[in-house]
Design a protein around this motif. Structure first.
Motif, PDB file in Angstrom:
ATOM      1  N   ASP A  49      33.958 -46.538 -44.826  1.00  0.00           N
ATOM      2  CA  ASP A  49      33.598 -45.548 -43.801  1.00  0.00           C
ATOM      3  C   ASP A  49      33.543 -44.141 -44.401  1.00  0.00           C
ATOM      4  O   ASP A  49      32.669 -43.347 -44.072  1.00  0.00           O
ATOM      5  CB  ASP A  49      34.633 -45.525 -42.664  1.00  0.00           C
ATOM      6  N   ALA A  50      34.505 -43.853 -45.273  1.00  0.00           N
ATOM      7  CA  ALA A  50      34.659 -42.506 -45.839  1.00  0.00           C
ATOM      8  C   ALA A  50      33.949 -42.380 -47.187  1.00  0.00           C
ATOM      9  O   ALA A  50      34.419 -41.675 -48.080  1.00  0.00           O
ATOM     10  CB  ALA A  50      36.140 -42.181 -45.972  1.00  0.00           C
ATOM     11  N   ASN A  72      42.033 -36.338 -47.778  1.00  0.00           N
ATOM     12  CA  ASN A  72      42.162 -35.270 -48.773  1.00  0.00           C
ATOM     13  C   ASN A  72      41.679 -35.789 -50.119  1.00  0.00           C
ATOM     14  O   ASN A  72      41.806 -36.971 -50.416  1.00  0.00           O
ATOM     15  CB  ASN A  72      43.630 -34.848 -48.957  1.00  0.00           C
ATOM     16  N   VAL A  73      41.167 -34.876 -50.933  1.00  0.00           N
ATOM     17  CA  VAL A  73      40.863 -35.151 -52.337  1.00  0.00           C
ATOM     18  C   VAL A  73      41.639 -34.136 -53.160  1.00  0.00           C
ATOM     19  O   VAL A  73      41.592 -32.938 -52.880  1.00  0.00           O
ATOM     20  CB  VAL A  73      39.346 -35.028 -52.636  1.00  0.00           C
ATOM     21  N   TYR A  74      42.377 -34.633 -54.159  1.00  0.00           N
ATOM     22  CA  TYR A  74      43.191 -33.777 -55.020  1.00  0.00           C
ATOM     23  C   TYR A  74      42.847 -34.004 -56.483  1.00  0.00           C
ATOM     24  O   TYR A  74      42.596 -35.131 -56.895  1.00  0.00           O
ATOM     25  CB  TYR A  74      44.689 -34.097 -54.875  1.00  0.00           C
ATOM     26  N   ALA A 124      36.101 -22.728 -58.336  1.00  0.00           N
ATOM     27  CA  ALA A 124      35.018 -23.295 -59.147  1.00  0.00           C
ATOM     28  C   ALA A 124      34.961 -24.817 -59.069  1.00  0.00           C
ATOM     29  O   ALA A 124      33.930 -25.414 -59.387  1.00  0.00           O
ATOM     30  CB  ALA A 124      35.175 -22.858 -60.603  1.00  0.00           C
ATOM     31  N   LEU A 125      36.050 -25.443 -58.641  1.00  0.00           N
ATOM     32  CA  LEU A 125      36.068 -26.904 -58.552  1.00  0.00           C
ATOM     33  C   LEU A 125      35.163 -27.373 -57.414  1.00  0.00           C
ATOM     34  O   LEU A 125      35.118 -26.739 -56.353  1.00  0.00           O
ATOM     35  CB  LEU A 125      37.491 -27.411 -58.317  1.00  0.00           C
ATOM     36  N   PRO A 126      34.456 -28.479 -57.603  1.00  0.00           N
ATOM     37  CA  PRO A 126      33.590 -28.987 -56.531  1.00  0.00           C
ATOM     38  C   PRO A 126      34.429 -29.710 -55.466  1.00  0.00           C
ATOM     39  O   PRO A 126      34.605 -30.921 -55.491  1.00  0.00           O
ATOM     40  CB  PRO A 126      32.651 -29.952 -57.266  1.00  0.00           C
ATOM     41  N   LEU A 127      34.965 -28.935 -54.537  1.00  0.00           N
ATOM     42  CA  LEU A 127      35.816 -29.450 -53.471  1.00  0.00           C
ATOM     43  C   LEU A 127      35.151 -29.218 -52.120  1.00  0.00           C
ATOM     44  O   LEU A 127      34.513 -28.180 -51.906  1.00  0.00           O
ATOM     45  CB  LEU A 127      37.181 -28.755 -53.492  1.00  0.00           C
ATOM     46  N   HIS A 128      35.326 -30.139 -51.201  1.00  0.00           N
ATOM     47  CA  HIS A 128      34.755 -30.064 -49.854  1.00  0.00           C
ATOM     48  C   HIS A 128      35.215 -28.779 -49.166  1.00  0.00           C
ATOM     49  O   HIS A 128      36.405 -28.588 -48.929  1.00  0.00           O
ATOM     50  CB  HIS A 128      35.201 -31.296 -49.057  1.00  0.00           C
ATOM     51  N   CYS A 129      34.309 -27.900 -48.877  1.00  0.00           N
ATOM     52  CA  CYS A 129      34.586 -26.606 -48.223  1.00  0.00           C
ATOM     53  C   CYS A 129      35.550 -25.740 -49.015  1.00  0.00           C
ATOM     54  O   CYS A 129      36.218 -24.871 -48.458  1.00  0.00           O
ATOM     55  CB  CYS A 129      35.099 -26.813 -46.797  1.00  0.00           C
ATOM     56  N   GLY A 130      35.665 -25.972 -50.323  1.00  0.00           N
ATOM     57  CA  GLY A 130      36.542 -25.171 -51.168  1.00  0.00           C
ATOM     58  C   GLY A 130      37.982 -25.648 -51.123  1.00  0.00           C
ATOM     59  O   GLY A 130      38.333 -26.551 -50.364  1.00  0.00           O
ATOM     60  N   ASP A 177      32.555 -37.293 -53.165  1.00  0.00           N
ATOM     61  CA  ASP A 177      33.083 -35.989 -53.581  1.00  0.00           C
ATOM     62  C   ASP A 177      34.136 -36.152 -54.683  1.00  0.00           C
ATOM     63  O   ASP A 177      34.180 -35.360 -55.631  1.00  0.00           O
ATOM     64  CB  ASP A 177      33.704 -35.252 -52.387  1.00  0.00           C
ATOM     65  N   ALA A 178      34.976 -37.176 -54.561  1.00  0.00           N
ATOM     66  CA  ALA A 178      36.008 -37.431 -55.579  1.00  0.00           C
ATOM     67  C   ALA A 178      35.366 -37.773 -56.918  1.00  0.00           C
ATOM     68  O   ALA A 178      35.833 -37.321 -57.971  1.00  0.00           O
ATOM     69  CB  ALA A 178      36.932 -38.554 -55.119  1.00  0.00           C
TER      70      ALA A 178
END
Length: 145
Positions: A116-117, A44-46, A71-77, A123-124
């Protein structure tokens, strides 16, 4: 199932900015009989947005699909939105984020390390840069105290 496979594990990384922070979380869950093809890792990214942040007033209510969250650049919203209440009973932060457990995300369930991730951390960093953007002040990264 071994004793080790029965334990859950959580690991977190965070980066602080002015009136916000971005957190990456990896959950390692016990092996499940119903999803053996899937890995045990959940990412998860928060964003934790604090009341003085320029976007604070953009959020209204708990709908995770509201325009400010979308509007935040989050993976799949966004897939998570929560107001965090402090001991005094006041809202201290807004937590909004996304998970890496969507259709097509199976590869993430096998990633056990930050290396790996790398896509999750990329994205973070993008989210951090977005939250750091301030038209009045371009120096928004806070020094560790």
């Amino acid at each position: 199932m071994s004793e080790e496979e029965m334990w859950s594990y959580v690991e977190e990384w965070y980066k602080r900015g002015v009136d916000f922070q971005v957190r990456v979380k990896r959950w390692s869950l016990p092996v499940s009989a119903h999803s053996r093809s899937k890995g045990r890792q959940f990412w998860n990214v928060y964003a934790f947005i604090y009341p003085k942040h320029r976007l604070w007033d953009s959020f209204e209510g708990t709908d995770m699909f509201q325009p400010a969250a979308s509007a935040l650049p989050l993976h799949c919203g966004p897939s998570f939105l929560q107001y965090n209440i402090g001991r005094a009973g006041k809202v201290e932060s807004l937590q909004v984020g996304s998970d890496y457990n969507h259709l097509g995300d199976e590869r993430f369930s096998h990633y056990k390390t930050r290396e790996d991730a790398w896509e999750v951390f990329q994205d973070a960093e993008e989210l951090f840069a977005y939250l750091s953007t301030n038209p009045e002040d371009t120096n928004t990264e806070k020094e560790e105290q």
